[in-house]
Scaffold this motif. Structure first.
Motif, short mmCIF file in Angstrom:
data_model
loop_
_atom_site.label_atom_id
_atom_site.label_comp_id
_atom_site.label_asym_id
_atom_site.label_seq_id
_atom_site.Cartn_x
_atom_site.Cartn_y
_atom_site.Cartn_z
N TYR A 229 0.77 -1.18 -0.11
CA TYR A 229 0.09 0.12 0.14
C TYR A 229 1.09 1.22 -0.15
CZ TYR A 229 -4.10 -2.93 0.90
OH TYR A 229 -4.99 -3.93 0.82
N LEU A 230 1.28 1.79 -1.30
CA LEU A 230 2.04 2.90 -1.13
C LEU A 230 1.20 4.04 -1.25
CD1 LEU A 230 4.63 1.39 -4.03
CD2 LEU A 230 5.21 1.80 -1.39
N THR A 231 0.84 4.38 -0.35
CA THR A 231 -0.02 5.91 -0.34
C THR A 231 0.46 6.33 1.09
OG1 THR A 231 -2.34 6.70 -0.15
CG2 THR A 231 -2.05 4.50 0.98
N SER A 232 0.33 7.96 0.85
CA SER A 232 0.70 8.63 2.16
C SER A 232 -0.52 8.78 3.13
CB SER A 232 1.24 10.06 1.74
OG SER A 232 0.33 10.67 1.01
N SER A 233 -1.56 8.85 2.50
CA SER A 233 -3.05 9.29 3.21
C SER A 233 -3.92 8.36 2.65
CB SER A 233 -3.39 10.88 2.89
OG SER A 233 -3.43 10.96 1.70
N TYR A 234 -5.33 8.67 3.42
CA TYR A 234 -6.53 7.63 3.06
C TYR A 234 -7.63 8.63 2.72
CZ TYR A 234 -3.03 4.36 4.68
OH TYR A 234 -2.03 3.52 4.81
N VAL A 235 -8.49 8.25 2.22
CA VAL A 235 -9.86 9.12 1.91
C VAL A 235 -10.95 8.58 2.91
CG1 VAL A 235 -11.66 9.74 0.32
CG2 VAL A 235 -9.17 9.31 -0.64
N GLY B 72 -9.18 1.97 11.79
CA GLY B 72 -9.09 2.41 10.23
C GLY B 72 -7.79 3.17 10.11
N ASN B 73 -7.43 3.36 8.73
CA ASN B 73 -6.11 3.87 8.38
C ASN B 73 -6.35 5.42 8.79
OD1 ASN B 73 -4.53 1.59 7.72
ND2 ASN B 73 -5.92 1.38 6.00
N VAL B 74 -5.50 6.19 9.10
CA VAL B 74 -5.29 7.64 9.13
C VAL B 74 -4.67 8.28 8.19
CG1 VAL B 74 -5.36 9.50 10.77
CG2 VAL B 74 -6.45 7.31 11.57
N TYR C 169 1.66 6.20 10.67
CA TYR C 169 1.57 5.41 11.92
C TYR C 169 0.29 4.31 11.79
CZ TYR C 169 -2.43 8.55 13.11
OH TYR C 169 -3.49 9.32 13.27
N THR C 170 -0.31 4.51 10.33
CA THR C 170 -1.06 3.42 9.89
C THR C 170 -0.95 3.17 8.57
OG1 THR C 170 -2.82 5.18 9.77
CG2 THR C 170 -2.79 3.89 11.78
N ASN C 171 -0.51 1.95 8.06
CA ASN C 171 -0.56 1.43 6.90
C ASN C 171 -0.57 0.04 6.74
OD1 ASN C 171 1.53 0.10 4.58
ND2 ASN C 171 0.89 2.12 3.86
N PRO C 172 -1.59 -0.56 6.13
CA PRO C 172 -1.86 -1.93 5.96
C PRO C 172 -0.64 -2.74 5.55
CG PRO C 172 -3.45 -0.91 4.75
CD PRO C 172 -2.22 0.28 4.83
N THR C 173 0.16 -2.52 4.79
CA THR C 173 1.27 -3.39 4.62
C THR C 173 2.34 -3.30 5.76
OG1 THR C 173 1.45 -2.69 2.34
CG2 THR C 173 3.16 -4.14 3.09
N ALA D 19 -13.69 10.28 13.71
CA ALA D 19 -13.66 9.12 14.57
C ALA D 19 -12.62 8.21 14.27
CB ALA D 19 -14.94 8.28 13.96
N ARG D 20 -11.93 8.54 13.20
CA ARG D 20 -10.53 7.56 13.01
C ARG D 20 -9.43 8.27 13.50
NH1 ARG D 20 -9.84 5.03 6.93
NH2 ARG D 20 -12.25 4.95 6.56
N PHE D 21 -9.60 9.70 13.37
CA PHE D 21 -8.45 10.54 14.26
C PHE D 21 -8.36 10.40 15.59
CE2 PHE D 21 -7.46 12.33 10.07
CZ PHE D 21 -6.06 12.84 10.21
N SER D 22 -9.67 10.53 16.07
CA SER D 22 -9.67 10.36 17.52
C SER D 22 -9.49 8.82 18.29
CB SER D 22 -11.32 10.69 18.01
OG SER D 22 -12.13 9.71 17.59
#
Length: 398
Positions: A36-42, A59-61, A65-69, A51-54
């Motif tokens: 998962y080569l992504t810096s952020s998530y939608v 889920g990925n934020v 500090y959150t990446n599926p791989t 809800a995710r930030f708190s």
């Protein structure tokens, strides 16, 4: 999805966990873990983002500090060490730094083995000390020194076993008891053995740190680290990672996952080559002393037999003479890789006093036994007869 395994399950051997733990197949049904080569998530909505930030919703934020791989790697190394959780970091030193920054505070005291990687000593002495944390250094094998060094404010005991580069073996169970009596944490750098050969948490340690750069990768491709332990401690480490950012990349995590799949097979092969080289070096008249826990003459042999399932791929030896002779030997070899890294399929050779431990003072090197005539070898996966033949060129150069 179906046909997956629970990384925390005790129904599987570590060999199986090394191949399958943590993987969750997506709707594409991929067999290998995706990157998962992504810096952020939608996010689906503003409320979902909040809800995710708190932390109210999983889920990925953000990939700091959150990446599926990275998460698959964390779950897999945690499963291999028999731990509830792990945090992946950008390097092995970042793993040690993150542990200290997360779990120590001004006024705390650390007792550390004096036989650790040179950068670890510098980290405690020069940088962690800036934040009001004092460190005492002791012999890794002298329990009385550990006991006498512990103070009322001792918060952490830190060691490598086997040690770098003299392969000293610390009694992890006994040190865990000392730590518990004080209310301190025992942190073990398990770089030389990996969970394929040793599981410090099962011996009483609280936290394990890794340089994934070494054997977890196994081919010298990427830099990374990991901290492994109880959920409460890993949440603190993750909190530091979220704010400070010494993060493992998704690509590196994917490379390490591939390395873990062959970890035990490689560690047994590294160990076999190292043991044969150690025995062979002992027979050489040009060699003053060999350091490898797999030798019955080694003072830590019996303890290593109890704590480890094999002895690892790193050994060191002193040639007769001084730095001139050590350098001449190293330069005389023809295909061994002259590099400070270890844990590679390719055998590496290095002069610790002027490289890995070069930033230490003369007194610190002397206390650690890192003399000018000491040479370290990390046995790779080449045929051992070819390794001996190349070392013969080193002896010829003397």
């Amino acid at each position: 999805m179906a046909r997956e395994i629970d990384g925390a399950s005790k129904d599987f051997h570590t060999d199986t966990l090394a191949v399958r733990a943590g993987q969750r197949r997506g709707p594409e049904g991929e067999h290998a873990e995706p990157i998962y080569l992504t810096s952020s998530y939608v996010f689906d909505s503003a409320a979902d983002a909040a809800a995710r930030f708190s932390g109210e919703q999983e889920g990925n934020v953000y990939s700091r500090y959150t990446n599926p791989t990275v998460r698959v790697f964390e779950e897999r190394i945690a499963a291999l060490e028999g731990a509830p959780a792990a945090v992946a970091t950008s390097s092995g030193m970042a793993a040690i730094l993150s542990t200290c920054m997360a779990l120590l505070q001004a006024g705390d005291h650390v007792v550390c083995s004096r036989s650790v990687f040179g950068s670890t000593t510098v980290l405690f002495n020069k940088f962690i000390a800036k934040f009001g944390v004092d460190t005492s250094f002791v012999s890794p094998v002298d329990l009385d020194q550990w006991r006498e060094a512990i103070r009322t404010n001792t918060a952490l005991l830190f060691l490598e076993s086997p040690s770098n580069p003299l392969c000293e073996v610390a009694d992890i169970t006994a040190l865990s008891q000392l730590a518990r009596e004080q209310g301190a944490l025992l942190v073990v750098d398990n770089c030389f053995c990996t969970p394929a050969l040793q599981r410090p948490l099962g011996l009483g340690a609280d936290i394990v740190v890794h340089s994934a750069t070494k054997y977890l990768d196994g081919q010298g491709r990427c830099v990374g680290g990991a901290v492994v332990g109880a959920e409460e401690h890993m949440q603190e480490v993750l909190g530091f990672l979220r704010s400070a950012g010494p993060t493992m990349s998704a690509f590196n995590a994917w490379v390490f996952l591939k390395g873990l799949e062959t970890l035990r097979l490689r560690m047994l092969a590294h160990s076999a080559n190292a043991l044969e080289l150690a025995n062979w070096l002992q027979s050489r008249p040009e060699v003053e002393q060999v350091f490898y826990a797999g030798l019955e003459e080694h003072p830590g042999y019996q303890l290593a037999c109890a704590q480890q399932s094999a002895f690892g791929g790193v050994l060191s030896f002193r040639v007769k003479g001084a730095r001139e002779q050590a350098w001449r030997f190293i330069d005389g070899t023809r295909f061994l890789s002259l590099t400070a890294n270890l844990g590679d399929a390719k055998t590496t050779i290095v002069h610790p006093a002027t490289t890995t431990h070069g930033r230490l003072s003369d007194a610190e090197r002397a206390a650690s036994g890192v003399t000018q005539n000491l040479i370290r070898i990390a046995a790779g996966l080449e045929h051992v007869d070819d390794l001996k033949a190349d070392l013969e060129h080193g002896f010829a150069a003397l």
